[in-house]
Structure formats: structure tokens, C-alpha cells
Design a protein around this motif. Sequence first.
Motif, PDB file in Angstrom:
ATOM      1  N   ASN A 157      -2.473  13.178   3.387  1.00  0.00           N
ATOM      2  CA  ASN A 157      -2.826  12.000   4.181  1.00  0.00           C
ATOM      3  C   ASN A 157      -1.710  10.965   4.112  1.00  0.00           C
ATOM      4  O   ASN A 157      -1.958   9.760   4.086  1.00  0.00           O
ATOM      5  CB  ASN A 157      -4.139  11.397   3.671  1.00  0.00           C
ATOM      6  N   ASN A 158      -0.477  11.481   4.064  1.00  0.00           N
ATOM      7  CA  ASN A 158       0.711  10.628   3.985  1.00  0.00           C
ATOM      8  C   ASN A 158       0.667   9.707   2.773  1.00  0.00           C
ATOM      9  O   ASN A 158       1.010   8.524   2.847  1.00  0.00           O
ATOM     10  CB  ASN A 158       0.899   9.818   5.266  1.00  0.00           C
ATOM     11  N   GLU A 159       0.257  10.276   1.642  1.00  0.00           N
ATOM     12  CA  GLU A 159       0.222   9.491   0.401  1.00  0.00           C
ATOM     13  C   GLU A 159       1.636   9.054  -0.001  1.00  0.00           C
ATOM     14  O   GLU A 159       2.631   9.698   0.334  1.00  0.00           O
ATOM     15  CB  GLU A 159      -0.387  10.319  -0.741  1.00  0.00           C
ATOM     16  N   ALA A 160       1.696   7.952  -0.742  1.00  0.00           N
ATOM     17  CA  ALA A 160       2.959   7.478  -1.301  1.00  0.00           C
ATOM     18  C   ALA A 160       3.068   7.956  -2.749  1.00  0.00           C
ATOM     19  O   ALA A 160       2.093   7.894  -3.507  1.00  0.00           O
ATOM     20  CB  ALA A 160       3.039   5.957  -1.242  1.00  0.00           C
ATOM     21  N   LEU A 161       4.238   8.408  -3.122  1.00  0.00           N
ATOM     22  CA  LEU A 161       4.474   8.893  -4.479  1.00  0.00           C
ATOM     23  C   LEU A 161       5.488   8.004  -5.183  1.00  0.00           C
ATOM     24  O   LEU A 161       6.366   7.400  -4.548  1.00  0.00           O
ATOM     25  CB  LEU A 161       4.999  10.328  -4.454  1.00  0.00           C
TER      26      LEU A 161
END
Length: 405
Positions: free
Chosen positions: A141-145
Motif C-alpha cells: 500500500n505504498n508504505e514508507a520504510l
Amino acid sequence: SRNIERALIDSIKIRFEKQSLLNELQLQKLEADRANLAKSKFLAAASHDLRQPLHALGLYLDTMNTVLNTEQQRQLAKKMSVAVNALNDLFQRLLDISKLDAGIVEPDVVDFAISELFGRLEIRFSPLVNAKGLDIAFKHNNEALFSDPLLLEIILDNLISNSIRYTDSGGVSVSATVSNKQVLIEVDDTGCGIPEEEQKNIFTEFYQLHNPERDRTKGLGLGLSIVNRLCQLLGYKLRLDSKLGKGTKFQLFVPMGNVEAIRGQAMTAPPSGWELDGAKIIVIDDEAEIREAMHQLLTNWGCHSVCVDSIDEAKSVVKSGTVPDLIIADYRLRESQTGVDAIRSLIGVLKKAVPGILITGDTAPERLQEAARSGFKLLHKPVNAGQLRMVVNHLLARSRQTVSP
């Protein structure tokens, strides 16, 4: 009194026996340490000596590809390239282990979008799964890392490669979900699975299931060892869930990133725009085959190259009026001299900063640490022509931007 005497004698005997056992253990530990050191020195020396001809072979092969005329010649060259690339892959895996052992791998942790990472992995692995008739899916879900993008990509690259290798039907799923302020990344396959009694062993170097004949097409047995070490370096939890005949799932917990930080990142292009035509490059290497191969390769790129075998000869070239735009030096030279000594000596004669590239086939941890501390760009043999050209172009372009008004 006799009972007390007997007890004291027994106590003294036990004490001396314990001391004897302790001394024996210490001797065995010293022997084990010596054997381990000897093994490391042997592997480092063997790695260096094997990389030298392979490095020259790769350079000659890249040069040869530019002059082939027939389809049959090109097919033969392609088969040679496959064999050379297989050796390159083995040496690169060994190098990854050596760099981790040397402690020179330092994480560069930043905020980034998982979509970028998954996009690169999907492009890389889609042809492989299609060739095996498998499916592969990347879900997020287009997570940020918040991680080191390169090291995390190496981890996932090895996990996905392992899943594809041991899956003959069905497919591989790579997914990311948010869990307790962390991003849970899962690599799930429908492969043969791993027996419970073997699950701890798969993270050991060169350990492979279902490959007693050491078939190279089934991997080298280093990928999961590298994954385990990188997870320890980054402080990540790595879980394994596998059932024989039903598949394997690896779970990796990665810190969440800052979405706003990603949106605010400025996109900067790497320096570019300097053709290699006319670039003056000095190459220092004590191996004649490598000097010849480098000269031919650089000449094909349009460079003016001078290839010498010692620091003194390189100094003579500079003192005669040649001002190099770039210096390429083998790390291990004659008379215990190094490429670092060579580049610094020439810079001292020139009295100006010149970019330098160190090329090494040495995997000894102390050598890697010394080379990394030098500040010069470090490449590891065998170096392919594409990698070398990219680095040469980058350093020359950056140097040109530095001296431009």
C-alpha cells in the motif's frame, strides 16, 4: 583422620584434573584459532590469485565482443560470458561474506517508499518466474520504510531467489503490511518446504538442501547466510515458517518510514555529461595480462591510457608531462606497496587532486578495511566492463564539475 586425608587427596586430584582439562582446552582453542587464521589467509590468497586471471578474461571478453562478425562467433562469446558470469557470481557472494566479516559494511538508513524497491524487484524477477511457468505477485500500500535501501534490497533479492529456486509449481508472493509501527515484509512460496530439523542449518555458508552434487544452477549456498548476517547488522527480526511439501514463508520486520520526509526529498541526478573520448588515464598493475586488457578496453572507449607496472614508472610518466584525469591502481603491488600508495604518490607529484580507483582481488578483512579507509573508489575483481565504465564516467564527470568555474 584417614577419611579426612582421603577426602583431601581426592579434592587435590580433582583440582589438578580440572586444571589439566582447562590447559588442554586452552591449547585446543589456540590450535583452532591458528587453523582458522591459516584458513582465512589461504582463502584470501587463493581468492586474489584466482580473481587476477578472471578479471583479465572478463576485460578481454568485453573487448572481443566489439569485433565479432558472425552469429556463430557471437553465440560462442555468449556462452563464454555465461561461464564467466557464473564465476563472477561466486566471487561476489564470497566477497559479500568477507565484507561483513571485515565490518566495513555500514548501513545508510533513510526514508524511502516501498513501491520503488518492489518495482525494481518485480522487473528483475518477472522473467525468471515466467521461464519456470510460475506466478509472482508484489502487494503493498505504498508504505514508507526507514532502512538502508541497498542492504534491504540484497536481503529481499536473496529471499526471492531462494523461493523461486525451490518452487516448481504455483508461485511466489511478496507482500508488505503495517504491524505495530513496523512494516512486515513476507516472502511466501508454494515450493518443496524445509524439514524442521534442517531449518537452522540453511543459514550456514555453503549449506544446501537437495543439492548433494553441488549443481551450480541450484545456487551456491551463500544467499541465506548473507540474509541472516545483514538482518543482524540492521537489527531486524527474521522469522521462518515452513512445512515440508507445502512451501516456505520468510517474515521480516522493518521500521516504518516518514511519508512526509519522502515527499520532501529533492531528486538530484548523478553527475554526467563527459564523454570518455580523450580522457587521460594511468593504470598501475603488476600483471602484464591485466595491463594489456585494460589498455585495449580503454582504447576502445576512446581514452588515452598509459599502463605501467610500478609506482616509479608511473611517476616517470607524470614527470615527463602526462597529467592524468584519472588513476586506476591494483591494490596489491610489488614490494609490499599498495594502490593507495601509488595514487597518493602521483597526487603528490602532480600537486593536484585526481580521482582514483582501487581494484582488488583480496578478500582478507584487514585488507578490505585498509582499502575502504583510503577514500578512493574501491572495485572488486573481477570487474566487468559496464561497471568500470560507469564508475570511470561518474568520477570524471564529478571531477570536471569540481574544476569548472
